[in-house]
Design a protein around this motif. Structure first.
Motif, short mmCIF file in Angstrom:
data_model
loop_
_atom_site.label_atom_id
_atom_site.label_comp_id
_atom_site.label_asym_id
_atom_site.label_seq_id
_atom_site.Cartn_x
_atom_site.Cartn_y
_atom_site.Cartn_z
N GLU A 14 0.83 -1.21 0.00
CA GLU A 14 0.00 0.00 0.00
C GLU A 14 0.86 1.26 0.00
O GLU A 14 0.55 2.23 -0.67
N ILE A 15 1.96 1.23 0.75
CA ILE A 15 2.84 2.39 0.83
C ILE A 15 3.51 2.66 -0.51
O ILE A 15 3.64 3.80 -0.94
N GLU A 16 3.94 1.61 -1.19
CA GLU A 16 4.69 1.78 -2.43
C GLU A 16 3.85 1.62 -3.70
O GLU A 16 4.39 1.64 -4.80
N MET A 17 2.54 1.48 -3.56
CA MET A 17 1.68 1.34 -4.73
C MET A 17 1.71 2.63 -5.56
O MET A 17 1.65 3.73 -5.02
N GLU A 18 1.81 2.47 -6.88
CA GLU A 18 1.84 3.65 -7.75
C GLU A 18 0.47 4.29 -7.82
O GLU A 18 -0.54 3.62 -7.96
N MET A 19 0.46 5.61 -7.72
CA MET A 19 -0.77 6.39 -7.78
C MET A 19 -0.76 7.18 -9.09
O MET A 19 0.24 7.80 -9.43
N TYR A 25 2.96 18.24 -12.63
CA TYR A 25 4.30 18.71 -12.29
C TYR A 25 4.92 19.21 -13.58
O TYR A 25 5.06 18.44 -14.55
N LYS A 26 5.25 20.49 -13.63
CA LYS A 26 5.77 21.12 -14.85
C LYS A 26 4.81 20.87 -16.02
O LYS A 26 5.24 20.54 -17.12
N HIS A 27 3.54 20.97 -15.75
CA HIS A 27 2.47 20.83 -16.74
C HIS A 27 2.32 19.41 -17.29
O HIS A 27 1.75 19.21 -18.36
N HIS A 28 2.83 18.42 -16.58
CA HIS A 28 2.74 17.03 -16.99
C HIS A 28 2.00 16.22 -15.92
O HIS A 28 2.25 16.42 -14.73
N PRO A 29 1.15 15.28 -16.32
CA PRO A 29 0.53 14.38 -15.34
C PRO A 29 1.60 13.54 -14.64
O PRO A 29 2.50 13.01 -15.29
N LEU A 30 1.50 13.46 -13.34
CA LEU A 30 2.51 12.81 -12.53
C LEU A 30 1.99 11.50 -11.94
O LEU A 30 0.86 11.43 -11.48
N CYS A 31 2.81 10.47 -11.98
CA CYS A 31 2.53 9.19 -11.31
C CYS A 31 3.56 9.04 -10.20
O CYS A 31 4.72 9.34 -10.39
N GLY A 32 3.10 8.60 -9.04
CA GLY A 32 4.04 8.45 -7.94
C GLY A 32 3.49 7.58 -6.84
O GLY A 32 2.58 6.78 -7.06
N ARG A 33 4.00 7.76 -5.67
CA ARG A 33 3.62 6.95 -4.52
C ARG A 33 3.10 7.84 -3.41
O ARG A 33 3.05 9.06 -3.54
N ILE A 34 2.74 7.22 -2.31
CA ILE A 34 2.08 7.96 -1.24
C ILE A 34 2.95 9.08 -0.68
O ILE A 34 2.44 10.13 -0.29
N VAL A 35 4.26 8.91 -0.65
CA VAL A 35 5.12 9.97 -0.14
C VAL A 35 5.03 11.21 -1.04
O VAL A 35 5.04 12.34 -0.55
N ASP A 64 13.53 7.56 -1.19
CA ASP A 64 14.12 7.56 -2.53
C ASP A 64 13.20 6.95 -3.60
O ASP A 64 13.63 6.74 -4.73
N SER A 65 11.93 6.69 -3.25
CA SER A 65 11.02 6.17 -4.28
C SER A 65 10.77 7.25 -5.32
O SER A 65 10.81 8.45 -5.01
N THR A 66 10.58 6.83 -6.54
CA THR A 66 10.48 7.80 -7.63
C THR A 66 9.05 8.01 -8.11
O THR A 66 8.25 7.09 -8.14
N ALA A 67 8.80 9.25 -8.49
CA ALA A 67 7.60 9.62 -9.23
C ALA A 67 8.06 9.84 -10.66
O ALA A 67 9.26 10.00 -10.93
N GLN A 85 12.77 11.97 -7.54
CA GLN A 85 12.66 11.51 -6.17
C GLN A 85 11.85 12.53 -5.38
O GLN A 85 11.64 13.67 -5.81
N ALA A 86 11.43 12.12 -4.19
CA ALA A 86 10.59 12.98 -3.35
C ALA A 86 11.25 14.33 -3.09
O ALA A 86 10.57 15.36 -3.09
N VAL A 87 12.54 14.34 -2.89
CA VAL A 87 13.24 15.59 -2.61
C VAL A 87 13.10 16.58 -3.78
O VAL A 87 12.97 17.79 -3.57
N HIS A 88 13.08 16.06 -5.01
CA HIS A 88 12.94 16.93 -6.17
C HIS A 88 11.54 17.54 -6.24
O HIS A 88 11.39 18.71 -6.58
N LEU A 89 10.54 16.74 -5.91
CA LEU A 89 9.17 17.27 -5.91
C LEU A 89 9.00 18.31 -4.82
O LEU A 89 8.41 19.38 -5.05
N ALA A 90 9.50 18.02 -3.62
CA ALA A 90 9.38 18.98 -2.53
C ALA A 90 10.06 20.30 -2.90
O ALA A 90 9.51 21.38 -2.66
N ALA A 91 11.24 20.22 -3.47
CA ALA A 91 11.95 21.43 -3.88
C ALA A 91 11.22 22.14 -5.02
O ALA A 91 11.07 23.36 -5.00
#
Length: 116
Positions: A14-19, A25-35, A64-67, A85-91
């Protein structure tokens, strides 16, 4: 996310399931995880503590899970994935509290390097 907020156990799957329904993000549909979703929630709520991010990290989400999103290669005109990675999205979303939560949760040298 509701399970985590109520203190219920959730599985690694459930934690790592792709959403598929994350924000653009930058005008593109984003797929990622719960983080990644939790980071977006912290942005939307303007949460100074990034509580959603902290909850999913405590539940076992990987920092370090990727979107990803798809973009067109200008030379080949083919679609190619861009991984973040999550750090890139947060930034990228300007969410300093999420960056702090990610940094504080990094335990191993590998996790710390993933934030660089």
């Amino acid at each position: 996310m509701n399970k985590i907020g109520r203190g219920e156990e959730i599985s690694f799957v459930e934690i790592e399931m792709e959403m598929q329904d994350l924000p653009l993000y930058k005008h593109h549909p984003l797929c990622g995880r719960i983080v990644h979703w939790a980071i977006w929630q912290s942005v939307c709520k303007e949460d100074p503590d990034a509580e959603d991010v902290r909850l999913v990290l405590q539940a076992g989400a990987q920092i370090d899970s990727t979107a990803s999103y798809m973009r067109e290669n200008k030379k080949t005109k083919k679609k190619e994935p861009v991984e973040l990675q999550a750090v890139h999205l947060a930034a990228g979303w300007g969410c300093v509290p999420a960056l702090q939560a990610l940094a504080e949760s990094a335990q191993s040298p590998e996790e710390k390097r993933a934030l660089l």
